[in-house]
Design a protein around this motif. Structure first.
Motif, mmCIF file in Angstrom:
data_model
loop_
_atom_site.group_PDB
_atom_site.id
_atom_site.type_symbol
_atom_site.label_atom_id
_atom_site.label_comp_id
_atom_site.label_asym_id
_atom_site.label_seq_id
_atom_site.Cartn_x
_atom_site.Cartn_y
_atom_site.Cartn_z
ATOM 1 N N SER A 26 -23.175 -14.543 -40.579
ATOM 2 C CA SER A 26 -22.762 -15.526 -39.574
ATOM 3 C C SER A 26 -23.448 -15.199 -38.250
ATOM 4 O O SER A 26 -24.059 -14.147 -38.090
ATOM 5 N N LEU A 27 -23.306 -16.097 -37.313
ATOM 6 C CA LEU A 27 -23.860 -15.897 -35.975
ATOM 7 C C LEU A 27 -23.258 -14.659 -35.311
ATOM 8 O O LEU A 27 -23.882 -14.031 -34.469
ATOM 9 N N TYR A 28 -22.051 -14.296 -35.719
ATOM 10 C CA TYR A 28 -21.310 -13.201 -35.074
ATOM 11 C C TYR A 28 -21.338 -11.915 -35.890
ATOM 12 O O TYR A 28 -20.508 -11.024 -35.707
ATOM 13 N N GLU A 29 -22.313 -11.803 -36.784
ATOM 14 C CA GLU A 29 -22.427 -10.611 -37.620
ATOM 15 C C GLU A 29 -22.675 -9.373 -36.779
ATOM 16 O O GLU A 29 -23.495 -9.393 -35.863
ATOM 17 N N ILE A 30 -21.953 -8.328 -37.114
ATOM 18 C CA ILE A 30 -22.141 -7.011 -36.505
ATOM 19 C C ILE A 30 -22.379 -6.013 -37.629
ATOM 20 O O ILE A 30 -21.632 -5.980 -38.608
ATOM 21 N N ARG A 31 -23.423 -5.202 -37.475
ATOM 22 C CA ARG A 31 -23.727 -4.130 -38.425
ATOM 23 C C ARG A 31 -23.614 -2.807 -37.684
ATOM 24 O O ARG A 31 -24.275 -2.599 -36.674
ATOM 25 N N LEU A 32 -22.760 -1.945 -38.193
ATOM 26 C CA LEU A 32 -22.558 -0.619 -37.613
ATOM 27 C C LEU A 32 -22.981 0.410 -38.651
ATOM 28 O O LEU A 32 -22.529 0.357 -39.800
ATOM 29 N N GLY B 48 -25.758 -10.365 -33.970
ATOM 30 C CA GLY B 48 -26.154 -11.642 -33.420
ATOM 31 C C GLY B 48 -27.422 -12.131 -34.091
ATOM 32 O O GLY B 48 -27.700 -11.814 -35.244
ATOM 33 N N THR B 49 -28.209 -12.900 -33.359
ATOM 34 C CA THR B 49 -29.429 -13.471 -33.921
ATOM 35 C C THR B 49 -30.649 -12.596 -33.715
ATOM 36 O O THR B 49 -31.641 -12.766 -34.414
ATOM 37 N N HIS B 50 -30.574 -11.674 -32.753
ATOM 38 C CA HIS B 50 -31.721 -10.818 -32.441
ATOM 39 C C HIS B 50 -31.270 -9.369 -32.262
ATOM 40 O O HIS B 50 -31.096 -8.904 -31.134
ATOM 41 N N PRO B 51 -31.087 -8.616 -33.363
ATOM 42 C CA PRO B 51 -30.725 -7.204 -33.222
ATOM 43 C C PRO B 51 -31.836 -6.442 -32.492
ATOM 44 O O PRO B 51 -33.016 -6.760 -32.650
ATOM 45 N N HIS B 52 -31.459 -5.479 -31.686
ATOM 46 C CA HIS B 52 -32.414 -4.700 -30.897
ATOM 47 C C HIS B 52 -31.686 -3.473 -30.350
ATOM 48 O O HIS B 52 -30.542 -3.234 -30.712
ATOM 49 N N ILE B 53 -32.335 -2.721 -29.494
ATOM 50 C CA ILE B 53 -31.668 -1.648 -28.753
ATOM 51 C C ILE B 53 -31.691 -2.031 -27.286
ATOM 52 O O ILE B 53 -32.763 -2.147 -26.686
ATOM 53 N N GLY B 54 -30.516 -2.248 -26.735
ATOM 54 C CA GLY B 54 -30.404 -2.639 -25.334
ATOM 55 C C GLY B 54 -29.738 -1.584 -24.466
ATOM 56 O O GLY B 54 -29.888 -1.583 -23.255
ATOM 57 N N ILE C 217 -27.283 -13.254 -28.817
ATOM 58 C CA ILE C 217 -27.263 -14.662 -29.225
ATOM 59 C C ILE C 217 -27.843 -15.439 -28.044
ATOM 60 O O ILE C 217 -27.385 -15.275 -26.908
ATOM 61 N N ASP C 218 -28.844 -16.269 -28.303
ATOM 62 C CA ASP C 218 -29.423 -17.085 -27.234
ATOM 63 C C ASP C 218 -28.347 -17.948 -26.579
ATOM 64 O O ASP C 218 -27.536 -18.579 -27.261
ATOM 65 N N ASN C 219 -28.354 -17.945 -25.244
ATOM 66 C CA ASN C 219 -27.440 -18.793 -24.455
ATOM 67 C C ASN C 219 -25.982 -18.642 -24.877
ATOM 68 O O ASN C 219 -25.243 -19.630 -24.965
ATOM 69 N N ALA C 220 -25.574 -17.420 -25.130
ATOM 70 C CA ALA C 220 -24.201 -17.162 -25.594
ATOM 71 C C ALA C 220 -23.186 -17.564 -24.530
ATOM 72 O O ALA C 220 -23.349 -17.270 -23.346
ATOM 73 N N ARG C 221 -22.149 -18.235 -24.989
ATOM 74 C CA ARG C 221 -21.043 -18.610 -24.117
ATOM 75 C C ARG C 221 -20.071 -17.430 -24.035
ATOM 76 O O ARG C 221 -20.054 -16.579 -24.923
ATOM 77 N N ILE D 79 -16.100 -12.828 -29.079
ATOM 78 C CA ILE D 79 -16.041 -12.684 -30.541
ATOM 79 C C ILE D 79 -16.888 -11.491 -30.984
ATOM 80 O O ILE D 79 -16.465 -10.681 -31.807
ATOM 81 N N LEU D 80 -18.097 -11.383 -30.431
ATOM 82 C CA LEU D 80 -18.969 -10.258 -30.784
ATOM 83 C C LEU D 80 -18.331 -8.928 -30.409
ATOM 84 O O LEU D 80 -18.364 -7.972 -31.182
ATOM 85 N N GLN D 81 -17.748 -8.874 -29.217
ATOM 86 C CA GLN D 81 -17.101 -7.634 -28.776
ATOM 87 C C GLN D 81 -15.918 -7.296 -29.680
ATOM 88 O O GLN D 81 -15.730 -6.139 -30.062
ATOM 89 N N GLU D 82 -15.130 -8.294 -30.059
ATOM 90 C CA GLU D 82 -14.004 -8.055 -30.969
ATOM 91 C C GLU D 82 -14.493 -7.579 -32.338
ATOM 92 O O GLU D 82 -13.876 -6.707 -32.953
#
Length: 126
Positions: free
Chosen positions: A12-18, A34-40, A98-102, A108-111
């Motif tokens: 899903s758009l809100y996928e999290i991989r740990l 999200g749509t673009h995993p990276h290291i931020g 996620i591009d232009n995330a509201r 949702i991503l944080q949860e």
């Protein structure tokens, strides 16, 4: 070294991989999604002091953030939480986009990140 892989909201758009690797008593964690995993951002949290004692209230956290990224919010939260609960040194590298995330999407991503850390703690308790 033991490795743990946890996926929340897969495909899903809100996928999290740990992914967490146990380094003795310590822990190295990568959280992407999200749509673009990276290291931020990368955080190092100490739930123990150099003399082996534990801080009274929580972990101390050191953070490095890539310019114009906000991944430090999740990295700080998870590293402090895990270090405090495990009484260990924990690193968390995070990159979720996620591009232009509201704001509600960011929540949702944080949860989902918190859910992933809860599942990790349950696995580590086994």
């Amino acid at each position: 070294m033991t490795e743990h892989n946890i996926v929340i909201a897969e495909h899903s758009l809100y996928e999290i991989r740990l992914t967490a690797v146990c380094c003795g008593k310590d822990l190295s964690v990568t959280v992407c999604g999200g749509t673009h995993p990276h290291i931020g951002a990368v955080c190092l949290a100490c739930g123990i002091l150099p003399d082996g004692s534990q801080p009274k209230y929580s972990a101390t956290v050191n953070t490095i953030t890539v310019m114009d990224h906000k991944d430090d919010v999740v990295a700080r939260q998870l590293s402090a939480r895990l270090a405090d609960r495990l009484h260990a040194v924990v690193t968390v590298a995070a990159g979720i986009h996620i591009d232009n995330a509201r704001p509600e999407e960011l929540k949702i991503l944080q949860e989902n990140c918190l859910e992933a850390s809860d599942r990790l703690l349950k696995e580590l308790d086994k």
